[in-house]
Enzyme design. Structure first.
Site, PDB file in Angstrom:
ATOM      1  N   ASN A 218       0.852  -1.182   0.000  1.00 33.54           N
ATOM      2  CA  ASN A 218       0.000   0.000   0.000  1.00 33.54           C
ATOM      3  C   ASN A 218       0.892   1.238   0.000  1.00 33.54           C
ATOM      4  OD1 ASN A 218       0.614   0.709   2.848  1.00 33.54           O
ATOM      5  ND2 ASN A 218      -0.507  -1.178   3.267  1.00 33.54           N
ATOM      6  N   ILE A 316      -3.196  -7.835  13.422  1.00 33.25           N
ATOM      7  CA  ILE A 316      -2.291  -7.535  14.533  1.00 33.25           C
ATOM      8  C   ILE A 316      -2.990  -6.732  15.613  1.00 33.25           C
ATOM      9  CG2 ILE A 316      -0.144  -6.360  15.158  1.00 33.25           C
ATOM     10  CD1 ILE A 316       0.872  -7.049  12.321  1.00 33.25           C
ATOM     11  N   LYS A 352     -12.500  -4.539  16.878  1.00 32.32           N
ATOM     12  CA  LYS A 352     -11.152  -5.022  17.183  1.00 32.32           C
ATOM     13  C   LYS A 352     -10.935  -5.209  18.685  1.00 32.32           C
ATOM     14  CE  LYS A 352      -9.651  -4.404  12.849  1.00 32.32           C
ATOM     15  NZ  LYS A 352      -9.166  -5.434  11.936  1.00 32.32           N
TER      16      LYS A 352
END
Length: 414
Positions: A218, A316, A352
């Protein structure tokens, strides 16, 4: 919101004569961005490389050049000029200026101001490698160190004269970091507000191989994460930066672990635990190729492009946020969004399981992805804070101080 440690500080910048003098313009700009006021003295030789007008345009103040100017002495005498500052910075510091400082000479405005000051002096040497390694220069260096003068650099690298070695002036960002460290030491004599905290920061992109020469990636530059690592380190934290591929130098005072892929980044993060704080600023690739080719994929005329089967990379941020053991006390994620920035970021925080999300708009019109500016929204369990458009370094400083305030408030509530 906490301000920059440089806000309201007065810096007297002494510019010596050398090709590296052009870097002082960038240093002035960065100091002014952080709220410092800057006055400048240019030696006669410095004026061969940068003009008083260019320096004055950036400082917004008069530039001083002449020891014997009656007008200057009436308005701001050389004694007052040196003592009015909170810090004197010499950049570039030539071999001649170092020799004058080490031997107490005062035959121009710059050397007189340096001899007359009662404030800390920080210098950034810049000279030919042979001049730097000369015994006379090294004696002066040792004398100045013993006198309490601070040094940043010199770095090793290519010289304007075509040679290579030590003597290259430190970059403006390095000099700025040294200036901020000085004022942090004054503000926190026992160590910064994050002293005793261990901080894990992720930054940059990840490169997911397709074959030995191609990869998925990216547009992340890593600038924001590197700035955050530097900012928390300056507040006293033991800082580990896990970085994907970037062209950025290691931030001073930070332990850097460089990785390529998302799986390598996760492993490096897990090995860095336990940590009190995790700041996941990396732009981790969501997918990778299920099986990357051992040899370069060849393009054959008339044949279709090879089909790539993608599989999901490890998450992560979610992994660190949802750990049952070794979970950091504060987990901060980043949400780079191109639309509905706050809405998507709020949903991401809940999904998350992290404590805070820093949401930023990276739509093409903003130019943020890879740029130097950022507009962010800090989203916590308690609500939302909208920050103005700021340089990424300033965003990092605000976030670091916001984290310090969080732990300070938690201690006060105990």
């Amino acid at each position: 919101m906490a301000e920059s440690i440089l806000n309201g500080r007065r810096v007297l910048l002494i510019v010596g004569g050398g090709i590296a003098a052009y870097k002082c313009l960038e240093l002035i700009r960065r100091l002014k961005e952080r709220g410092a006021s800057v006055r400048a003295i240019l030696t006669e030789a410095a004026q061969q490389f940068v003009t008083p007008l260019s320096v004055s345009s950036l400082t917004g103040d008069k530039v001083y050049t002449d020891l014997f100017s009656l007008t200057d002495e009436a308005e701001m005498g050389h004694i007052e000029l040196s003592r009015d500052a909170d810090l004197l910075v010499v950049a570039p510091a030539t071999a001649d200026l170092m020799a004058k400082m080490a031997n107490g000479l005062a035959n121009d405005l710059a050397s007189t101001a340096l001899l007359a000051t009662d404030k800390k002096v920080l210098i950034a040497p810049a000279m030919n490698v042979r001049m730097w390694t000369q015994p006379a220069t090294q004696r002066n260096f040792e004398t100045l160190m013993a006198d309490g003068v601070g040094f940043v650099g010199p770095n090793e690298g290519d010289m304007a004269c075509g040679e290579y070695g030590p003597g290259r002036m430190a970059e403006p960002a390095e000099i700025l970091a040294a200036i901020e460290s000085h004022f942090n030491e004054l503000a926190y004599p026992g160590g910064g507000p994050l002293k005793g905290k261990r901080v894990l920061v992720t930054s940059g992109p990840t490169h997911e191989p397709i074959d030995p020469v191609r990869y998925l990636a990216n547009r992340s530059s890593g600038k924001q994460g590197y700035a955050i690592a530097q900012a928390v380190a300056r507040l006293g934290a033991e800082t580990i930066l896990v970085s994907g591929p970037t062209n950025l130098p290691n931030p001073p005072g930070v332990t850097v672990k460089r990785v390529e892929t998302a799986r390598e980044m996760l492993a490096a993060c897990e090995s860095a635990l336990p940590a009190d704080i995790a700041i996941c600023a990396a732009a981790v690739a969501d997918w990778r190729v299920a099986s990357d080719a051992e040899q370069k994929l060849k393009k054959t005329p008339g044949e279709q492009a090879p089909a790539l089967t993608l599989v999901e990379n490890p998450d992560i941020l979610a992994t660190l946020s949802q750990m049952k053991e070794k979970r950091p006390s504060l987990v901060v994620g980043f949400a780079a969004e191109t639309e509905k920035v706050v809405e998507h970021a709020t949903s991401k925080r809940q999904r998350k399981g992290c404590d805070w999300i820093v949401a930023n708009d990276v739509s093409p019109a903003t130019g943020v992805m890879g740029g130097d500016l950022n507009t962010v929204h800090l989203i916590t369990r308690e609500g939302q804070e909208d920050w103005p458009l700021l340089p990424k370094q300033a965003v990092a400083e605000r976030l670091a101080r916001r984290i310090a305030e969080h732990f300070s408030n938690a201690r006060a509530a105990e």
